[in-house]
Design a protein around this motif. Structure first.
Motif, short mmCIF file in Angstrom:
data_model
loop_
_atom_site.label_atom_id
_atom_site.label_comp_id
_atom_site.label_asym_id
_atom_site.label_seq_id
_atom_site.Cartn_x
_atom_site.Cartn_y
_atom_site.Cartn_z
N PRO A 303 0.80 -1.24 0.00
CA PRO A 303 0.00 0.00 0.00
C PRO A 303 0.82 1.28 0.00
N ASP A 304 2.10 1.19 0.37
CA ASP A 304 2.95 2.39 0.42
C ASP A 304 3.85 2.52 -0.81
N ASN A 305 3.42 1.92 -1.92
CA ASN A 305 4.29 1.93 -3.11
C ASN A 305 4.35 3.29 -3.81
N GLY A 306 3.50 4.24 -3.40
CA GLY A 306 3.57 5.59 -3.97
C GLY A 306 3.04 5.69 -5.38
N GLY A 307 2.16 4.79 -5.76
CA GLY A 307 1.58 4.86 -7.12
C GLY A 307 2.59 4.55 -8.20
N VAL A 308 3.44 3.54 -7.93
CA VAL A 308 4.49 3.20 -8.90
C VAL A 308 3.90 2.75 -10.23
N ILE A 309 2.71 2.16 -10.18
CA ILE A 309 2.04 1.74 -11.41
C ILE A 309 0.83 2.64 -11.64
N ASN A 310 0.88 3.41 -12.72
CA ASN A 310 -0.28 4.15 -13.18
C ASN A 310 -0.34 4.05 -14.69
N PHE A 311 -1.27 4.74 -15.30
CA PHE A 311 -1.45 4.60 -16.74
C PHE A 311 -0.19 5.02 -17.50
N ALA A 312 0.40 6.14 -17.10
CA ALA A 312 1.57 6.65 -17.81
C ALA A 312 2.78 5.73 -17.68
N SER A 313 3.05 5.27 -16.45
CA SER A 313 4.23 4.42 -16.25
C SER A 313 4.05 3.06 -16.94
N TRP A 314 2.82 2.53 -16.89
CA TRP A 314 2.58 1.27 -17.59
C TRP A 314 2.80 1.43 -19.09
N PHE A 315 2.24 2.48 -19.66
CA PHE A 315 2.38 2.71 -21.10
C PHE A 315 3.84 2.94 -21.48
N GLY A 316 4.56 3.69 -20.65
CA GLY A 316 5.97 3.96 -20.96
C GLY A 316 6.80 2.70 -21.04
N PHE A 317 6.49 1.71 -20.21
CA PHE A 317 7.23 0.45 -20.27
C PHE A 317 6.69 -0.49 -21.34
N SER A 318 5.37 -0.64 -21.40
CA SER A 318 4.79 -1.72 -22.19
C SER A 318 4.62 -1.38 -23.66
N PHE A 319 4.45 -0.10 -24.00
CA PHE A 319 4.22 0.22 -25.41
C PHE A 319 5.43 -0.11 -26.28
N PRO A 320 6.67 0.27 -25.91
CA PRO A 320 7.82 -0.17 -26.73
C PRO A 320 7.95 -1.68 -26.80
N ASN A 321 7.65 -2.36 -25.69
CA ASN A 321 7.69 -3.82 -25.70
C ASN A 321 6.65 -4.39 -26.64
N MET A 322 5.46 -3.78 -26.68
CA MET A 322 4.41 -4.23 -27.58
C MET A 322 4.82 -4.06 -29.04
N VAL A 323 5.42 -2.92 -29.37
CA VAL A 323 5.86 -2.67 -30.75
C VAL A 323 6.91 -3.69 -31.16
N LEU A 324 7.86 -3.98 -30.27
CA LEU A 324 8.90 -4.96 -30.58
C LEU A 324 8.31 -6.35 -30.77
N MET A 325 7.40 -6.75 -29.90
CA MET A 325 6.75 -8.06 -30.04
C MET A 325 5.93 -8.13 -31.32
N LEU A 326 5.28 -7.05 -31.67
CA LEU A 326 4.47 -7.02 -32.89
C LEU A 326 5.34 -7.18 -34.13
N ALA A 327 6.50 -6.51 -34.14
CA ALA A 327 7.41 -6.61 -35.28
C ALA A 327 7.96 -8.02 -35.42
N LEU A 328 8.36 -8.63 -34.30
CA LEU A 328 8.88 -10.00 -34.36
C LEU A 328 7.78 -10.99 -34.77
N SER A 329 6.58 -10.76 -34.31
CA SER A 329 5.46 -11.63 -34.69
C SER A 329 5.20 -11.52 -36.19
N TRP A 330 5.25 -10.32 -36.72
CA TRP A 330 5.04 -10.13 -38.16
C TRP A 330 6.12 -10.84 -38.96
N LEU A 331 7.37 -10.73 -38.51
CA LEU A 331 8.46 -11.40 -39.23
C LEU A 331 8.28 -12.92 -39.22
#
Length: 623
Positions: A303-331
């Protein structure tokens, strides 16, 4: 014997429902501790979830029954206000033990409607509005008009569009919408190419026929001289017939070859759409249920994590990972179903007629939508504002608007607050421009237009069972913490300190990716995350280092048709075999696990400071 087995198989759900709790009963009886009792509940729910002998949402409600009955929520958790109200409750003829049980029920039930549930509800309401007004279809067709209909570009277009839509609406809805469009385009391409080849072949055959006729007319004398010989005419007739048969067979073989090529392409396109839906859902916090579960589990366990996970932080980490996975899947799908002949798959030097007709199919579908209506514009505006408010609420590198406006604790306004605020506007804004002096067709004064959303539409499309699943997961995490099971698990996993953290992460991701093939990603995440949190606390590594990769790995269910609804839809549309999906999905599972672990060990470390054990993660070590 066969009849008995058949009967048992028919009643397998009832057998599992009755036998499972009886077979597990020695666990709490042999060790009547809170840890053992909580473990009994978790194992029972895990087996019920895996076998689906009863609906998943009903299984998620079991903590409401079992935690109070088994004393997992102890009487010392009764709030002071409830203790002070003892006299008032006694007025209703309740004893103190009854009060404690009642309090335990309250302690469990409040887990079923937390801030993460509100975030999920708000995100679903936005998705329902987008689907209700066909905004997602307009976006998809517009993108396809841009990328064109060349095979490779078409696959990129469908994958990118599906992934983008899955970031905001359900993976199932985006797959169900995109697959019919893909099939229509590919069918048009196949028919056009087959007809074009048939016309070319007929023209060539006619040309050869005219040449032979001129040759025969020029040599009429020679033909008359040869007619006196035996079998000459028969031989010529046989030759002509054989040429016709060969020509017909050759035409059929060409058409069959074209159809086989597009059948293979249809398989690849169907798989690309369903895989892109699962991958795209990992990019945003509300994209798929496991993401919201992780957010809720982090807030519940730490409960004292200070909001380490929010929409912005999740997107900042996961969106580049999603793009990379999508490119490898297409290949990979390009290699499996199209090959690496870029000249042909990208359409270099190919005929344009088939492309024009297939492009016209997409164009006609887009024209059917007409001009963007007032309702679509309102939905698009609200959706855009919601995303902007999510990103700027607490971006991390600068103070967000919530901190600046309220000048208080940033937890006063959460992503769930924003989601409910913006989604409530759908019930307040009319779907058409109001006209005070408007008249209906019969001359009577027209009524006020309906709102963008009404409750009947929401009630029909809202997956209420998922909300219960989320609550069941939070209840399990709360029970594990209060019973001491999480501490016991953490102490049992201390020997893992000798293994490098990156190896632990890879092994756990592979385990989750394998488990989610046979169980829903929601149930998988619900079961694993509390255990992972306990392990991380025990061996003193950052909880996000294992919880984040495993949460995303829960969405990597690519191998079996029953693993996810998008897989099942693609299996029905693409004439696929289980082996086709298994071969493609196995490699994608491996690529996904590798990609996620590259992400968590590079920009993930920089974003969340994963090399250090945070002070807020010590909470589960204290009883």
């Amino acid at each position: 014997m066969a009849g008995i087995l058949t009967c048992l198989w028919k009643y397998r759900n009832y057998i599992v429902i009755v036998l499972t709790p009886l077979l597990l009963l020695p666990l709490p009886l042999a060790s009547p501790t809170s840890e053992a009792k909580c473990g009994y509940v978790i194992i029972l729910m895990a087996l019920y979830w895996c076998t689906e002998c009863i609906p998943l949402a009903v299984t998620a409600l079991l903590p409401v029954i079992l935690f109070p009955m088994m004393g997992i929520m102890e009487s010392n958790e009764v709030s002071p206000s409830l203790q002070q109200s003892h006299i008032l409750i006694n007025h209703f003829l309740l004893e103190w033990d009854d009060i404690c049980v009642f309090s335990s029920v309250i302690q469990v039930c409040i887990q079923y409607l937390k801030d993460s549930n509100m975030l999920f509800i708000g995100g679903l309401l936005v998705a329902i509005a987008v689907e209700h007004w066909n905004l997602h279809r307009r976006i998809a067709l517009q993108v396809l008009l841009i990328v064109g209909v060349k095979p490779s570009l078409l696959m990129i277009g469908f994958m990118g569009t599906t992934a983008f839509l899955s970031m905001w609406i359900s993976n199932t809805a985006s797959t169900a919408m995109m697959l019919p469009i893909a099939n229509a385009v590919l069918q048009q391409l196949c028919d056009t190419e087959a007809n074009a080849e048939e016309r070319e072949f007929n023209m060539a055959a006619a040309k050869n026929g005219l040449d032979n006729q001129a040759f025969e007319m020029g040599d009429a004398k020679m033909s008359k001289e040869l007619q006196s010989k035996e079998n000459t005419i028969n031989l010529d007739a046989d030759k002509d017939d054989s040429n016709g048969i060969i020509s017909s067979l050759e035409a059929q073989q060409r058409r069959l070859k074209t159809e086989q090529k597009y059948t293979k392409l249809t398989k690849g396109m169907s798989l690309s759409v369903c895989y892109a839906a699962s991958i795209g859902g990992t990019a945003t916090l509300t994209g798929t249920t496991p993401n919201v579960i992780m957010k809720g589990q982090i807030d519940e366990l730490f409960p004292d994590n200070g909001g380490v996970i929010n929409f912005a932080s999740w997107f900042g980490f996961s969106f580049p990972n999603m793009v990379l996975m999508l490119a490898l899947s297409w290949l990979w799908l390009q290699f499996m179903f199209l090959g690496f002949n870029l000249k042909s798959t990208f359409g270099c030097g190919t005929k344009k007629e088939g492309d024009r007709e297939a492009f016209q199919v997409i164009k006609d579908e887009y024209k059917k939508l007409g001009r963007m209506s007032f309702a679509e514009g309102c939905v698009l505006t609200i959706f855009t504002l919601l995303v902007v408010l999510w990103f700027t609420r607490e971006p991390g590198f600068i103070p967000g608007w919530a901190t600046l406006l309220f000048n208080k604790d940033k937890t006063y306004v959460t992503d769930g607050t924003v989601a409910i605020l913006m989604s409530a506007l759908f019930f307040c804004i009319p779907s058409k421009l109001p006209r005070c002096c408007g008249r209906s067709e019969d001359g009577a004064s027209s009524e006020a237009p309906a709102a963008l959303l009404n409750w009947d539409v929401v009630h029909e499309k809202m997956p209420w069972n998922i909300l219960l699943l989320l609550g069941g997961g939070f209840a399990l995490a709360h029970g594990s913490e209060k019973s001491g099971l999480s501490i016991w698990l953490g102490e049992s996993l201390i020997p893992l300190q000798s293994i490098p953290p990156f190896a632990i992460s890879i092994l756990l991701c592979l385990l989750v990716a394998m488990f989610t093939e046979c169980s829903s990603n929601t149930a998988t995440t619900t079961l694993f995350l509390p255990i992972l949190a306990s392990m991380a606390t025990a061996i003193e590594i950052h909880p996000l280092y294992v919880m984040f990769p495993c949460t995303i790995s829960a969405s990597l269910a690519f191998m079996l048709p029953v693993a996810t609804p998008p897989n099942a839809i693609a299996f029905s549309y693409g004439n696929l075999k289980v082996l086709d999906m298994a071969k493609a999905g196995f490699i994608l599972n491996i690529l996904g696990v590798i990609t996620i672990n590259i992400a968590i060990n590079t920009w993930g470390v920089a974003m969340f400071n994963l090399n250090e054990f945070p002070s807020w993660a010590n909470v589960t070590k204290t009883p």
